[in-house]
Design an enzyme around this catalytic site. Structure first.
Site, short mmCIF file in Angstrom:
data_model
loop_
_atom_site.label_atom_id
_atom_site.label_comp_id
_atom_site.label_asym_id
_atom_site.label_seq_id
_atom_site.Cartn_x
_atom_site.Cartn_y
_atom_site.Cartn_z
N HIS A 33 40.23 23.29 16.19
CA HIS A 33 41.48 23.54 15.45
C HIS A 33 41.23 24.51 14.28
O HIS A 33 42.04 25.40 14.03
CB HIS A 33 42.03 22.23 14.87
CG HIS A 33 42.46 21.23 15.88
ND1 HIS A 33 41.85 20.01 16.03
CD2 HIS A 33 43.46 21.27 16.80
CE1 HIS A 33 42.45 19.34 16.99
NE2 HIS A 33 43.43 20.07 17.46
N GLY A 143 43.98 27.03 22.16
CA GLY A 143 42.57 27.05 22.52
C GLY A 143 42.34 27.13 24.02
O GLY A 143 43.08 26.53 24.81
N GLN A 149 46.71 24.09 30.19
CA GLN A 149 47.83 24.02 29.26
C GLN A 149 48.18 25.41 28.73
O GLN A 149 49.35 25.80 28.68
CB GLN A 149 47.45 23.09 28.11
CG GLN A 149 48.43 23.01 26.98
CD GLN A 149 47.97 22.03 25.92
OE1 GLN A 149 47.99 20.84 26.13
NE2 GLN A 149 47.54 22.53 24.77
N ARG A 183 39.06 13.67 21.12
CA ARG A 183 38.57 12.49 21.83
C ARG A 183 37.08 12.24 21.61
O ARG A 183 36.59 11.16 21.90
CB ARG A 183 38.82 12.65 23.34
CG ARG A 183 40.29 12.64 23.71
CD ARG A 183 40.49 13.06 25.15
NE ARG A 183 41.90 13.15 25.48
CZ ARG A 183 42.60 12.20 26.09
NH1 ARG A 183 42.01 11.07 26.43
NH2 ARG A 183 43.88 12.37 26.34
#
Length: 269
Positions: A33, A143, A149, A183
């Site tokens: 991030h 990213g 995605q 995660r």
């Protein structure tokens, strides 16, 4: 940095901003991030980061509940990065009339993770579309770690002529090669070692796999021996031939999703 909780207040502050960079997150911020935020800050006049844990994209209630919530830590991280605005919307602000069940996205949504997480990518695109409509950024930073995605969002934005450019940002990895992910905080030290070994195995055999010198079944067996719980998939795809218009050059990636205990990790190499 201004922390904004209200959509109308946000509109007042960003109205007329012509070079606004946007980094959407669900919090639990990590180096991946941070790299997105830094890129936006370097390329745009102003940068806005959002933190919103989007319940509809979770296939299990238990996954939504156990998603790490570290807001105080996240605010400290964002504050240090010269971000102009941090947007913390409520569910009511994002979904005043409920989910958009009619949203149309690329058929690629049904491949890879989509096979195991039905409706996941529609929910992701829905929330990103809603955030873009609220913020109207010039650029959105995503990213490559979440490559499927990224491809689906980019395709949706282009097909719908949305005036926001997707900026693709390289995967940031920990020292042992594991892709940075929220995660990862759920992994034990031993599991992190296993994840690092999987990355090295795939990286070292990638060319042989692409050239059919090694078959995927033998790679799966080797990965299973390292101590994972389950593999959802391991596939080689030419990412330039997934959505039209196709790219001229071939660009192969190995996509993988696997479990260490109850933690599902994805990567592409």
């Amino acid at each position: 940095m201004k922390i904004i909780l209200n959509k109308n207040k946000l509109h007042e502050l960003i109205h007329g901003e012509k070079n606004l960079g946007f980094v959407p997150t669900m919090g639990a911020l990590h180096e991946g991030h941070i790299s997105l935020i830094r890129k936006s800050v370097s390329q745009c006049n102003k940068t806005i980061v959002s933190i919103f844990i989007n319940k509809p994209q979770f296939n299990k209630k238990s996954d939504f509940k156990k998603y790490p919530r570290l807001l105080k830590k996240d605010i400290r991280i964002v504050r240090k990065l010269n971000v102009n605005y941090l947007y913390l919307p409520t569910t009511k602000q994002i979904y005043p009339g409920g989910k958009n069940k009619k949203i149309k996205i690329s058929p690629f949504e049904k491949k890879l993770c989509g096979k195991f997480r039905p409706g996941h990518f529609k929910a992701v695109v829905d929330v990103v579309d809603r955030l873009i409509k609220i913020i109207k950024p010039k650029k959105i930073y995503l990213g490559e770690k979440d490559m499927q995605q990224l491809i689906i969002i980019d395709n949706f934005i282009k097909k719908n002529n949305i005036d926001t450019k997707v900026i693709s940002c390289k995967t940031i990895r920990e020292k042992n090669g594991v892709a940075c992910s929220s995660r990862n905080v759920l992994l034990s030290p031993k599991e992190k070692v296993i994840a690092g070994k999987i990355y090295k195995l795939l990286k070292n055999t990638k060319n042989d796999m692409i050239n059919n010198k090694v078959d995927l079944k033998s790679i799966k067996r080797k990965i299973c021996k390292l101590g994972i719980t389950k593999i959802d998939y391991i596939k080689i795809l030419n990412i330039n031939k997934i959505t039209k218009p196709y790219g001229k050059n071939n660009m192969y990636k190995i996509f993988i999703a696997y479990y260490l205990r109850n933690t599902r990790l994805i990567d592409n190499i």
